[in-house]
Each structure stands twice: as C-alpha cells, then as structure tokens.
Design a protein around this motif. Structure first.
Motif, PDB file in Angstrom:
ATOM      1  N   TYR A  26      38.056  11.230  35.802  1.00 32.71           N
ATOM      2  CA  TYR A  26      36.932  11.630  36.674  1.00 32.71           C
ATOM      3  C   TYR A  26      35.614  11.588  35.901  1.00 32.71           C
ATOM      4  O   TYR A  26      34.590  11.167  36.433  1.00 32.71           O
ATOM      5  CB  TYR A  26      37.177  13.027  37.253  1.00 32.71           C
ATOM      6  N   ALA A  28      34.929   9.692  33.309  1.00 31.37           N
ATOM      7  CA  ALA A  28      34.591   8.280  33.084  1.00 31.37           C
ATOM      8  C   ALA A  28      33.966   7.701  34.345  1.00 31.37           C
ATOM      9  O   ALA A  28      32.994   6.948  34.295  1.00 31.37           O
ATOM     10  CB  ALA A  28      35.845   7.498  32.714  1.00 31.37           C
ATOM     11  N   HIS A  29      34.533   8.112  35.487  1.00 28.82           N
ATOM     12  CA  HIS A  29      34.001   7.655  36.779  1.00 28.82           C
ATOM     13  C   HIS A  29      32.555   8.143  36.946  1.00 28.82           C
ATOM     14  O   HIS A  29      31.673   7.378  37.343  1.00 28.82           O
ATOM     15  CB  HIS A  29      34.886   8.228  37.894  1.00 28.82           C
ATOM     16  N   GLU A  31      30.476   8.935  34.600  1.00 27.19           N
ATOM     17  CA  GLU A  31      29.638   8.220  33.636  1.00 27.19           C
ATOM     18  C   GLU A  31      29.243   6.843  34.191  1.00 27.19           C
ATOM     19  O   GLU A  31      28.062   6.459  34.157  1.00 27.19           O
ATOM     20  CB  GLU A  31      30.455   8.045  32.345  1.00 27.19           C
ATOM     21  N   ASP A  32      30.226   6.131  34.741  1.00 31.89           N
ATOM     22  CA  ASP A  32      29.952   4.800  35.311  1.00 31.89           C
ATOM     23  C   ASP A  32      28.994   4.901  36.491  1.00 31.89           C
ATOM     24  O   ASP A  32      28.099   4.066  36.654  1.00 31.89           O
ATOM     25  CB  ASP A  32      31.265   4.134  35.762  1.00 31.89           C
ATOM     26  N   ALA A  33      29.212   5.927  37.322  1.00 34.34           N
ATOM     27  CA  ALA A  33      28.379   6.086  38.522  1.00 34.34           C
ATOM     28  C   ALA A  33      26.933   6.415  38.133  1.00 34.34           C
ATOM     29  O   ALA A  33      25.990   5.876  38.717  1.00 34.34           O
ATOM     30  CB  ALA A  33      28.956   7.187  39.411  1.00 34.34           C
ATOM     31  N   GLU A  35      25.474   5.655  35.389  1.00 30.85           N
ATOM     32  CA  GLU A  35      24.899   4.443  34.792  1.00 30.85           C
ATOM     33  C   GLU A  35      24.476   3.453  35.868  1.00 30.85           C
ATOM     34  O   GLU A  35      23.510   2.704  35.691  1.00 30.85           O
ATOM     35  CB  GLU A  35      25.937   3.804  33.868  1.00 30.85           C
ATOM     36  N   ALA A  36      25.209   3.481  36.986  1.00 34.76           N
ATOM     37  CA  ALA A  36      24.874   2.557  38.088  1.00 34.76           C
ATOM     38  C   ALA A  36      23.716   3.099  38.929  1.00 34.76           C
ATOM     39  O   ALA A  36      23.333   2.471  39.923  1.00 34.76           O
ATOM     40  CB  ALA A  36      26.113   2.352  38.952  1.00 34.76           C
ATOM     41  N   GLU A  38      23.560   6.319  40.384  1.00 31.17           N
ATOM     42  CA  GLU A  38      23.883   7.351  41.384  1.00 31.17           C
ATOM     43  C   GLU A  38      23.500   8.734  40.849  1.00 31.17           C
ATOM     44  O   GLU A  38      23.400   8.923  39.634  1.00 31.17           O
ATOM     45  CB  GLU A  38      25.380   7.312  41.707  1.00 31.17           C
ATOM     46  N   GLY A  46      31.042  13.098  46.589  1.00 28.84           N
ATOM     47  CA  GLY A  46      31.964  12.003  46.940  1.00 28.84           C
ATOM     48  C   GLY A  46      33.392  12.275  46.504  1.00 28.84           C
ATOM     49  O   GLY A  46      34.328  11.698  47.033  1.00 28.84           O
ATOM     50  N   TRP A  47      33.561  13.167  45.554  1.00 28.56           N
ATOM     51  CA  TRP A  47      34.916  13.509  45.099  1.00 28.56           C
ATOM     52  C   TRP A  47      35.691  14.290  46.166  1.00 28.56           C
ATOM     53  O   TRP A  47      36.894  14.409  46.097  1.00 28.56           O
ATOM     54  CB  TRP A  47      34.859  14.322  43.788  1.00 28.56           C
TER      55      TRP A  47
END
Lengths: 223, 104
Positions: A26, A28-29, A31-33, A35-36, A38, A46-47
């Motif tokens: 979660y 990592a998710h 972190e990616d979000a 960075e994108a 969000e 959203g979780w």
C-alpha cells in the motif's frame, strides 16, 4: 484518515509478516500515486473502507488466531522428544493416577492394571511417533497439521470410541442410539467428554485452514 | 457476476499481457476502460492476495528503478481461469444484450 491509520485498521489481526507485506504494498502504491501527481487524501480515499479491506485480507493472509493453530514441530533431539511427551503428560497421568489409587486402596484387578498400562504405553508411543514424524519427516503444512492432530491423545481416544461404536453398530444397529441416550442420561461426564471431543474436532478444522493458508502463501511467493 | 468477480476478471485480464505491480494494474484498468472502471485499491490488493492464495497468480519482489515492488504474474491455472471467466462474462453480456436490445 492518514495512510497509517488506514493501514492500522486494515491489517489488524494479521501476523507481523503479513502486516509488513500489506503495508509495503500500500505504501509503494501511495508513493507511485504521489509521484504521478495524485493527492494523498485522494489516494487514501480510493483505498475505500479499511474494515472491509481488513476482512478480505484476513481471508488471504495468516491471522494471529490462525498462527495459534499451526504446528510448530519439535527439535530432532531428546529435548524435542520430551517436549512432545510433556504435552501429553496430563492425559497420561489419568490412567496412572487411577492405577495408583487402586493399588493404594488394594482394589487393583489384574485386568485393570493391564488395561491402564497398555493405555499409558499407547499414549507414550503416540507422543513418540508424533515427535518422530514432525521432527524428521519433511511434510507440507496441511499433512503436517493433519498428522499432528491425529497423533494427539484426544484423537486416539476418538478413534477408539469410533471403533467401539462401529463394533456395536455391527452387532446391533438399532441398539446404539438408545444405548447412547441411556448412557448420556446416566452419566453427565459422557456429555462433557463428547463436548471436549467436538472442540477437538473444531481444532482440526482451524489447524487445516491455517495450514492451507501457509501452503498457499508458500506456493504463491516465488523465491 | 458480482463486483468482486468482475475485479478478479479485470486483474487476470491485465496480467495476461505481462507481469505488473499493484499500482500499474490499477492504472491499466483505468486506462484500458478509458476511465470508466476504477479498481479501488482497498479491494485491489485483497483480491490480488486471494488470487495468489488460490494459485491463479504468483508474486515476486522486483526492483523497479531502485524501488522494491511486488510484481504479479499469471500462473497456468490463472490462464485457464481467465479463459473460463471471459467466456462466462461474454455469455452474460450477450444475454443482457438480448433482453435490453439496442445492439442491432
């Protein structure tokens, strides 16, 4: 709600290893979000419902409750052997106590002595066999849990009970139910014994479920 | 097919092309459906973990750009489950289409 609060609710009741894995995924998710581009609040929203997610995660992962029903096994040494015997000590003590009582009161009959001694010997052998199989034979979690359950004194007692009932059934099918009814009415201890046996069977179900989870986790995770 | 089963089908469909990690799976569902479908991550990861438990996917930690990510890939059983679920979904769509009409 912060990601930490959400994760704390969703991973409640999972064993530490599963908690670590879920949290890592979660986060990592997140972190990616981020960075994108969000927003954190948007991502956590959203979780969804952490309680519902936790319920689903507990179906997939080992829970603390499951872990209590796993077979830890024994060391392949005398220490491990004595640990297996010590686990059955309470049950082995029963026929020994009855035997001693009969000796002290002078009411010991040779056939009762023989029966008590063979019970003690059987229980010691069962404990030894359990130690040997669980410490020396490489088994997958499910057969391991099944064997551990089967080689417990309570299971041996159940097998004997089934054999006796089977024998009675072969003698006279219709007589068994009234016999059980009259025995239950005459001795409340029998009802207690049956309740203990039912609890013992439920332990097998829980142990197998926990072992199935471990087996699935081991099969799913690539080295 | 309920929402959970739909999500499982979507995940298997995404993983059919190539192994992916969680965030990429969620993004692929959103992108391929042109934003119509949105896998809520709260249910995405439990669904992934249950698929793994059932032996339909396998996971492995891999390093992606100096970061550790858990990547999921379809197993042989997962491919078979996808084929079956896809067939069921198409039959369902056809049946609903036949009832509501308008498909030509």
């Amino acid at each position: 709600m912060t990601p930490e609060q959400w994760l704390s609710l969703a991973t409640h009741g999972l064993v530490p290893e599963a908690q670590r894995r879920v949290r890592a995924e979660y986060l990592a998710h997140l972190e990616d979000a981020l960075e994108a581009g969000e927003e954190q609040a948007e991502v956590v929203s959203g979780w969804g419902d952490p309680v519902q997610a936790g319920r689903d995660l507990r179906r997939a992962h080992l829970t603390i409750q499951d872990a209590e029903h796993l077979t830890p096994g024994y060391a392949p040494s005398w220490k491990g052997f004595w640990r297996a015997q010590a686990e059955d000590a309470l049950v082995v003590a029963v026929p020994v106590i009855f035997l001693l009582r009969d000796f002290l009161t002078g009411s010991a009959k040779p056939e009762d002595v023989g029966l008590s001694l063979s019970m003690v010997a059987t229980l010691l052998m069962v404990g030894g066999l359990r130690w040997w199989l669980l410490s020396r034979v490489p088994l997958r979690p499910v057969p391991r849990a099944g064997l551990d359950w089967l080689l417990r004194p309570m299971s041996v007692f159940m097998v004997l009970l089934v054999v006796v009932l089977g024998w009675k059934l072969s003698q006279n099918l219709t007589a068994v139910v009234p016999l059980l009814r009259s025995e239950l009415a005459a001795s409340p201890e029998l009802a207690f014994i049956l309740a203990v046996l039912a609890f013992h069977v439920s332990r097998l179900r829980r142990a197998l479920r926990a072992a199935q989870k471990v087996q699935a986790i081991q099969a799913g995770e690539q080295p | 097919m309920n929402q959970k089963e739909q999500l499982r089908l979507l995940i298997l469909g995404v993983l059919e092309r190539q192994p992916e990690h969680g965030y990429a799976i969620a993004q692929a569902i959103k992108a391929r459906s042109a934003g119509v479908l949105n896998a809520r991550e709260g249910s995405l990861y439990p669904a992934l973990h249950l698929l793994e438990k059932e032996g339909l996917v396998q996971s492995q930690e891999v390093e992606i750009g100096a970061r550790l990510r858990r990547e999921y890939r379809l197993t042989e059983a997962g491919v078979q489950a996808l084929v079956k679920a896809r067939g069921e979904w198409q039959a369902q769509v056809q049946a609903v289409g036949a009832v509501i009409g308008g498909a030509g």
